[in-house]
Design an enzyme around this catalytic site. Sequence first.
Site, mmCIF file in Angstrom:
data_model
loop_
_atom_site.group_PDB
_atom_site.id
_atom_site.type_symbol
_atom_site.label_atom_id
_atom_site.label_comp_id
_atom_site.label_asym_id
_atom_site.label_seq_id
_atom_site.Cartn_x
_atom_site.Cartn_y
_atom_site.Cartn_z
ATOM 1 C CE LYS A 146 -8.959 1.092 -0.398
ATOM 2 N NZ LYS A 146 -8.445 1.291 -1.776
ATOM 3 C CB SER A 173 -6.191 4.523 -1.720
ATOM 4 O OG SER A 173 -6.945 3.560 -2.441
ATOM 5 C CB SER A 222 -5.479 2.067 -4.932
ATOM 6 O OG SER A 222 -5.362 3.456 -5.111
#
Length: 495
Positions: free
Chosen positions: A75, A150, A174
């Site tokens: 990420k 997210s 998330s």
Amino acid sequence: MHEKSLTELRAALTARECSAVELAQLYLKRIEAANSLNAFIQVDPDLTLAQAKAADALLHTGHAGPLVGLPIAHKDVFVTKGWRSTAGSKMLSNYESPFDATVVARLQNAGMVCVGKTNMDEFAMGSSNENSYFGPVQNPWDVKAVPGGSSGGSAAAVAARLAPAATGTDTGGSIRQPASFSGITGIKPTYGRVSRYGMIAFASSLDQGGPMARSAADCATLLNAMAGFDGRDSTSLVRDDEDYTRYLGQPWKEDGAGKPLAGLRIGLPKEYFGAGLADDVRASIDAALKQYEALGATLVEVSLPKTELSIPVYYVIAPAEASSNLSRFDGVRFGHRAAEYRDLLDMYKKSRAEGFGPEVKRRILVGAYVLSHGYYDAYYLQAQKIRRIIAQDFQEAFRQCDVIMGPVAPTVAWDLGAKGDDPVQMYLADIYTLSVSLAGLPGMSVPCGFGAGANAQRPVGLQIIGNYFNEARMLQVADAFQRATDWHRKAPAGV
């Protein structure tokens, strides 16, 4: 080869069925072919193949660890030396870190090969991955749908078999929510288990990194490498190192009479099964709970009475911490700087106005407001008091059960653009995950079914919540379900 789990890929590498370089090339080709999903912000074949060559050299010694040569996607909230680290924001669109985040370094030291940096909501603020400066991510199961956020890029990458595993972060859901929406497994460990050093901060008392993969077994293997004390993170927990795989495949109790989870008590919060839960999600969760009963578990009703307060509490505390953390991005030392400005103050204003997206600005404004003179006691301090009560409610529930289960989200993934004009509706989608984060507890999402009707191709995730430091047992419970079902093996059409 791309359908294999981490364990199966490691066996293939050991048996010389393929090399780390060949494996990396396979996934790089898949990433290129699936570019329209927009799951990745950056791919650098030269960097990836250099790591793969080093992994092959280690594999040839015959003394390589369990993760050597296996691909992973990071990420883009984890700073990574040699790569741009953007946090999905224009503010950091050209930022290159001089060091690796602890999570990145530990996985690299374990021999894993980075295939790219995944897309995400800007500064991890969002539930749909539509807030990224680099554009929205599509859900591989239904490209009209959001993948969750997210960590939507990481979830989409694993679901589409563009990487066998990925890192994610979870501040209010998330990891768990995109794992649910994208039909993969993801775990948020106990707060402090995984170092936040080098993780670009959103809300420091909530942020926690964790693994996202196809199965609980893969997540356990990854967590072995990711977790552990780090002196560079002041919130890192001093705990003995654990083997998170140690209970996998083991019965909950030795005298289980052939049922692997005999003796397990599963708490079902009545607040998680109210009128706001969609019928198709409820049906999938109910079917999963029946499977757990077949495995020997007992279902117990519990109560988490402050669940509905988790949304206002979270949206006071998280924006307050974000407004402080993001004050460092001023265009002076690093980050976007406006091309034209009159003076220093004008440069600050224009750089931040241009560099941050609408959702980030919204949360900075809210955070600055609740921390301002005259409102601190009424909002921030009050929210912290209720946060403590929420944590106490969980401890009361755990006196009656071993783990807590329920839905990850009230609905399956919604259409891209469906909630963009109504941030409150977006916030409400986190109702079942926020309280877990506020309490600092470990939680995970396990695929358990699909929606109905027009949503029949959109996955549903079962949330498993454990008490502090109980990740190994949670993973055991999730793994037992996955040994009895095949939801985690299903792939989007055409993958």
